[in-house]
Scaffold this motif. Structure first.
Motif, short mmCIF file in Angstrom:
data_model
loop_
_atom_site.label_atom_id
_atom_site.label_comp_id
_atom_site.label_asym_id
_atom_site.label_seq_id
_atom_site.Cartn_x
_atom_site.Cartn_y
_atom_site.Cartn_z
N LEU A 124 -12.42 7.24 -9.14
CA LEU A 124 -12.93 8.47 -9.77
C LEU A 124 -13.32 8.24 -11.23
CD1 LEU A 124 -10.51 11.09 -8.21
CD2 LEU A 124 -12.92 10.70 -7.66
N ASP A 125 -12.57 7.42 -11.94
CA ASP A 125 -12.93 7.10 -13.33
C ASP A 125 -14.26 6.37 -13.40
OD1 ASP A 125 -10.66 8.33 -14.25
OD2 ASP A 125 -9.58 6.46 -14.72
N GLY A 126 -14.55 5.55 -12.37
CA GLY A 126 -15.83 4.85 -12.34
C GLY A 126 -16.99 5.76 -12.01
N VAL A 127 -16.75 6.76 -11.17
CA VAL A 127 -17.80 7.68 -10.76
C VAL A 127 -18.03 8.76 -11.81
CG1 VAL A 127 -18.46 9.40 -9.04
CG2 VAL A 127 -17.38 7.28 -8.32
N CYS A 128 -16.97 9.36 -12.27
CA CYS A 128 -17.08 10.38 -13.33
C CYS A 128 -15.95 10.15 -14.32
CB CYS A 128 -17.07 11.79 -12.77
SG CYS A 128 -15.89 12.10 -11.46
N PRO A 129 -16.24 9.34 -15.35
CA PRO A 129 -15.21 8.99 -16.33
C PRO A 129 -14.65 10.24 -17.01
CG PRO A 129 -17.30 7.88 -16.80
CD PRO A 129 -17.52 8.79 -15.64
N PRO A 130 -13.38 10.17 -17.39
CA PRO A 130 -12.80 11.32 -18.09
C PRO A 130 -13.51 11.51 -19.43
CG PRO A 130 -11.27 9.45 -18.06
CD PRO A 130 -12.46 9.07 -17.24
N PHE A 140 0.84 -1.19 0.00
CA PHE A 140 0.00 0.00 0.00
C PHE A 140 0.88 1.25 0.00
CE2 PHE A 140 -2.55 -3.36 1.91
CZ PHE A 140 -3.60 -3.36 1.02
N ASP A 141 1.54 1.47 -1.12
CA ASP A 141 2.41 2.63 -1.25
C ASP A 141 1.69 3.73 -2.03
OD1 ASP A 141 2.34 1.57 -3.79
OD2 ASP A 141 4.48 1.20 -3.93
N ALA A 147 -5.69 3.42 -7.02
CA ALA A 147 -7.00 3.14 -6.43
C ALA A 147 -7.93 4.35 -6.55
CB ALA A 147 -6.85 2.73 -4.96
N TRP A 148 -7.43 5.54 -6.25
CA TRP A 148 -8.26 6.74 -6.37
C TRP A 148 -8.62 7.02 -7.82
CZ3 TRP A 148 -11.21 8.90 -3.04
CH2 TRP A 148 -10.92 8.82 -1.69
N ARG A 149 -7.66 6.86 -8.72
CA ARG A 149 -7.93 7.10 -10.15
C ARG A 149 -9.02 6.14 -10.65
NH1 ARG A 149 -3.04 7.11 -12.02
NH2 ARG A 149 -2.91 9.35 -11.83
#
Length: 98
Positions: free
Chosen positions: A82-88, A69-70, A77-79
């Motif tokens: 966020l891509d799942g919630v609001c895709p680029p 977990f670096d 994980a955040w990308r």
């Protein structure tokens, strides 16, 4: 700075200190990740003595489990979240109007 139990336990494990983790306050996930047995309250004193004599290989395995977990892990994980919630936005191709 105030720290939660999970953070304190994770730091102790990363330092190679033996820990006994119960399934409270997020520690169950940490216990399972580091492959530690659940505390046996009826034999807790013996379990503490055993963990204090734990081999370096056991503490190294727990440390390696946490080391994954670096910064890269959290960035990815955040990308992904966020891509799942609001895709680029998808790039649009402009046509020439000549």
């Amino acid at each position: 700075m105030r720290e939660g139990w999970s953070r304190s336990a994770a730091q102790a494990i990363l330092l190679g200190l033996p820990c006994i983790l119960a399934d409270h306050a997020g520690l169950g996930d940490l216990r399972r990740l580091t492959r530690q047995r659940e505390p046996d309250l009826a034999h807790l004193a013996d379990q503490i003595r055993h963990r204090a004599r734990t081999s370096t290989a056991d503490t190294d395995a727990a440390r390696h489990a946490l080391a994954q977990f670096d910064q890269r892990y959290f960035n990815d994980a955040w990308r992904s979240l966020l891509d799942g919630v609001c895709p680029p936005p998808t790039p649009t191709v402009l046509q020439d109007c000549d």
